[in-house]
Scaffold this active site. Structure first.
Site, PDB file in Angstrom:
ATOM      1  N   GLU A  17       8.214 -46.907 -20.309  1.00  0.00           N
ATOM      2  CA  GLU A  17       7.827 -45.506 -20.475  1.00  0.00           C
ATOM      3  C   GLU A  17       9.056 -44.971 -21.077  1.00  0.00           C
ATOM      4  O   GLU A  17      10.269 -44.777 -20.551  1.00  0.00           O
ATOM      5  CB  GLU A  17       7.496 -45.027 -19.265  1.00  0.00           C
ATOM      6  CG  GLU A  17       7.083 -43.558 -19.282  1.00  0.00           C
ATOM      7  CD  GLU A  17       6.476 -42.910 -17.986  1.00  0.00           C
ATOM      8  OE1 GLU A  17       5.776 -43.272 -17.398  1.00  0.00           O
ATOM      9  OE2 GLU A  17       7.168 -42.053 -17.466  1.00  0.00           O
ATOM     10  N   GLN A 211      20.229 -37.054 -11.066  1.00  0.00           N
ATOM     11  CA  GLN A 211      18.877 -37.105 -11.785  1.00  0.00           C
ATOM     12  C   GLN A 211      17.835 -37.783 -10.656  1.00  0.00           C
ATOM     13  O   GLN A 211      16.744 -37.256 -10.614  1.00  0.00           O
ATOM     14  CB  GLN A 211      18.863 -38.533 -12.969  1.00  0.00           C
ATOM     15  CG  GLN A 211      17.767 -38.924 -13.429  1.00  0.00           C
ATOM     16  CD  GLN A 211      17.990 -40.394 -13.947  1.00  0.00           C
ATOM     17  OE1 GLN A 211      18.675 -40.939 -13.571  1.00  0.00           O
ATOM     18  NE2 GLN A 211      16.976 -40.672 -14.805  1.00  0.00           N
TER      19      GLN A 211
HETATM   20  P1  FAD Z   1      -5.149 -36.516  -9.093  1.00  0.00           P
HETATM   21  O1  FAD Z   1      -5.554 -37.828  -9.258  1.00  0.00           O
HETATM   22  O2  FAD Z   1      -5.971 -35.608  -9.645  1.00  0.00           O
HETATM   23  O3  FAD Z   1      -4.553 -36.148  -7.806  1.00  0.00           O
HETATM   24  C1  FAD Z   1      -3.715 -34.990  -7.495  1.00  0.00           C
HETATM   25  C2  FAD Z   1      -3.886 -34.695  -6.038  1.00  0.00           C
HETATM   26  O4  FAD Z   1      -5.276 -34.104  -5.635  1.00  0.00           O
HETATM   27  C3  FAD Z   1      -3.762 -35.740  -5.049  1.00  0.00           C
HETATM   28  O5  FAD Z   1      -3.174 -35.163  -3.940  1.00  0.00           O
HETATM   29  C4  FAD Z   1      -5.134 -36.241  -4.829  1.00  0.00           C
HETATM   30  O6  FAD Z   1      -5.288 -36.837  -3.323  1.00  0.00           O
HETATM   31  C5  FAD Z   1      -6.001 -35.040  -4.767  1.00  0.00           C
HETATM   32  N1  FAD Z   1      -7.335 -35.033  -5.154  1.00  0.00           N
HETATM   33  C6  FAD Z   1      -7.793 -35.754  -6.230  1.00  0.00           C
HETATM   34  N2  FAD Z   1      -9.163 -35.675  -6.216  1.00  0.00           N
HETATM   35  C7  FAD Z   1      -9.537 -34.824  -5.253  1.00  0.00           C
HETATM   36  C8  FAD Z   1     -10.932 -34.314  -4.859  1.00  0.00           C
HETATM   37  N3  FAD Z   1     -12.072 -34.501  -5.375  1.00  0.00           N
HETATM   38  N4  FAD Z   1     -10.703 -33.402  -3.495  1.00  0.00           N
HETATM   39  C9  FAD Z   1      -9.442 -32.920  -3.084  1.00  0.00           C
HETATM   40  N5  FAD Z   1      -8.444 -33.563  -3.378  1.00  0.00           N
HETATM   41  C10 FAD Z   1      -8.405 -34.351  -4.460  1.00  0.00           C
HETATM   42  N6  FAD Z   1       2.920 -35.784 -15.279  1.00  0.00           N
HETATM   43  C11 FAD Z   1       2.962 -35.003 -16.573  1.00  0.00           C
HETATM   44  O7  FAD Z   1       2.782 -34.041 -16.472  1.00  0.00           O
HETATM   45  N7  FAD Z   1       2.899 -35.617 -17.927  1.00  0.00           N
HETATM   46  C12 FAD Z   1       2.929 -37.239 -17.609  1.00  0.00           C
HETATM   47  O8  FAD Z   1       3.060 -37.647 -18.599  1.00  0.00           O
HETATM   48  C13 FAD Z   1       2.791 -37.665 -16.462  1.00  0.00           C
HETATM   49  N8  FAD Z   1       2.901 -39.252 -16.156  1.00  0.00           N
HETATM   50  C14 FAD Z   1       2.697 -39.689 -15.138  1.00  0.00           C
HETATM   51  C15 FAD Z   1       2.743 -41.096 -14.935  1.00  0.00           C
HETATM   52  C16 FAD Z   1       2.646 -41.597 -13.844  1.00  0.00           C
HETATM   53  C17 FAD Z   1       2.680 -43.499 -13.533  1.00  0.00           C
HETATM   54  C18 FAD Z   1       2.605 -41.236 -12.586  1.00  0.00           C
HETATM   55  C19 FAD Z   1       2.611 -41.562 -11.402  1.00  0.00           C
HETATM   56  C20 FAD Z   1       2.826 -39.638 -12.776  1.00  0.00           C
HETATM   57  C21 FAD Z   1       2.739 -38.793 -13.892  1.00  0.00           C
HETATM   58  N9  FAD Z   1       2.689 -37.484 -14.020  1.00  0.00           N
HETATM   59  C22 FAD Z   1       2.876 -37.059 -15.239  1.00  0.00           C
HETATM   60  C23 FAD Z   1       2.869 -36.869 -12.837  1.00  0.00           C
HETATM   61  C24 FAD Z   1       1.499 -36.035 -12.449  1.00  0.00           C
HETATM   62  O9  FAD Z   1       0.758 -35.424 -13.423  1.00  0.00           O
HETATM   63  C25 FAD Z   1       1.514 -35.454 -11.169  1.00  0.00           C
HETATM   64  O10 FAD Z   1       2.043 -36.370 -10.048  1.00  0.00           O
HETATM   65  C26 FAD Z   1       0.113 -34.823 -10.774  1.00  0.00           C
HETATM   66  O11 FAD Z   1       0.881 -33.835  -9.533  1.00  0.00           O
HETATM   67  C27 FAD Z   1      -0.791 -35.474 -10.221  1.00  0.00           C
HETATM   68  O12 FAD Z   1      -1.344 -36.335 -11.317  1.00  0.00           O
HETATM   69  P2  FAD Z   1      -2.739 -37.280 -10.917  1.00  0.00           P
HETATM   70  O13 FAD Z   1      -3.272 -37.702 -12.164  1.00  0.00           O
HETATM   71  O14 FAD Z   1      -2.181 -38.508  -9.930  1.00  0.00           O
HETATM   72  O15 FAD Z   1      -3.763 -36.161 -10.001  1.00  0.00           O
END
Ligand code: FAD
Length: 294
Positions: A17, A211
């Site tokens: 990444e 970091q």
């Molecule tokens: P989601 O899957 O939407 O989940 C977020 C929260 O909402 C979780 O607690 C989940 O349990 C809850 N949730 C989901 N659906 C529901 C529902 N229907 N009802 C109630 N609760 C629900 N961030 C960036 O800004 N840019 C990046 O490029 C980036 N890359 C990443 C790459 C990886 C591999 C990872 C692990 C994280 C990355 N992140 C990035 C961080 C990420 O955006 C954050 O962790 C963010 O807070 C959650 O994103 P998600 O897509 O997992 O969210």
């Protein structure tokens, strides 16, 4: 090439990444990282999007295009939805498609108190559904072996993860973790919940004490005692910390691959030396696994 095909062909997928430079940063660090690992042939390279809730620009697409055209590697473009409306998401997808990008990591994005969400997307599952309705991309999603920080329990988080898989995520990449038992327990729970998609283990080599303290406070990953001791012993000495952090991550990766992990996603932090040293020391192991018969 679509990344889901890679998972069909390989027992262990190895990816890196990189992230676009901050406003005043230089893009050269990314190209130095890519230059230094090109010959190690990672299966794909992912590019983050406006991480930390910061505004995104078109640099994710530009870098993803360079990964494909200049380096001949498969790009995976991250895309977040919290601060976008549907029209913006469609425009970004068009741009990615025109650049020949076929793989998107669909994310909600971090909440930023200075940037109120647009309101059209609340969760990543909605973005995944939107991308699938449009068509044209393989979609990956994020997952959290220790549970997402917003989630009351790991079980609740896994229920929502299932919604992402049901919406069309064909592979998952984990948040960084430092204790492999967290990954193994998580995988077990995913299988129990009926999630069968490949789960790539996200590994971040700890090469800098401050970091990692920042990252851990953002993502909530716990630091095992063994790593705490390493940090307190070598944290003040950059060269020693780099050696110890790389050794720790390499050991984690070898254990994961020996226990059948379907892939490793290396958070390189745009550090070419880290990418090179880790890729170099696990290259023959990944090759050996992919050579083995079932
Ligand atoms: P989601 O899957 O939407 O989940 C977020 C929260 O909402 C979780 O607690 C989940 O349990 C809850 N949730 C989901 N659906 C529901 C529902 N229907 N009802 C109630 N609760 C629900 N961030 C960036 O800004 N840019 C990046 O490029 C980036 N890359 C990443 C790459 C990886 C591999 C990872 C692990 C994280 C990355 N992140 C990035 C961080 C990420 O955006 C954050 O962790 C963010 O807070 C959650 O994103 P998600 O897509 O997992 O969210």
């Amino acid at each position: 090439m679509k990344i889901s095909q890679l998972f069909q062909q390989k027992k262990a997928v190895f990816s890196l990444e990189v992230f676009p430079p901050k406003k005043n940063g230089t893009i050269d660090a990314i190209y130095r990282t890519l230059d230094s690992v090109r010959d190690l042939k990672p299966d794909y390279v992912s590019v983050t999007y406006g991480a930390g809730g910061n505004p995104a620009d078109d640099s994710t697409c530009r870098i993803a295009r360079a990964i494909k055209e200049d380096y001949g590697l498969i790009p995976l473009a991250h895309l977040t939805c919290l601060n976008s409306d549907k029209a913006q998401i469609y425009a970004t997808l068009d741009e990615l498609e025109q650049a020949g990008i076929e793989n998107v990591l669909a994310l909600r994005g971090d909440k930023n108190p200075d940037r109120p969400p647009k309101g059209e997307f609340k969760y990543a599952s909605e973005l995944i559904r939107t991308i699938q309705e449009r068509g044209g991309f393989d979609v990956a999603a994020a997952c959290y072996p220790e549970g997402h920080p917003d989630s009351p329990t790991l079980e609740a988080d896994i229920r929502h993860l299932k919604e992402k898989v049901d919406a069309g995520a064909s592979h998952l990449v984990t948040q960084l973790f430092f204790d492999n038992e967290d990954y193994y327990n998580f995988l077990y729970k995913l299988r129990e919940a009926g999630i069968q998609t490949p789960v790539q283990a996200g590994i971040m080599p700890v090469t800098n004490k401050s970091q990692i303290e920042r990252m851990v406070s953002l993502c909530g990953a716990s630091i095992p005692k063994r790593l705490v001791r390493i940090l307190s012993r070598y944290g003040h000495n950059p060269a020693a910390m780099m050696d110890a952090g790389i050794a720790y991550a390499t050991e984690q990766i070898i254990d994961l691959l020996s226990n059948g992990a379907h892939g490793i996603h290396l958070y390189t932090m745009n550090n070419p030396e880290v990418a090179r040293r880790i890729s170099g020391s696990i290259g023959s192991i990944v090759h050996c696994i992919n050579e083995q018969e079932d």
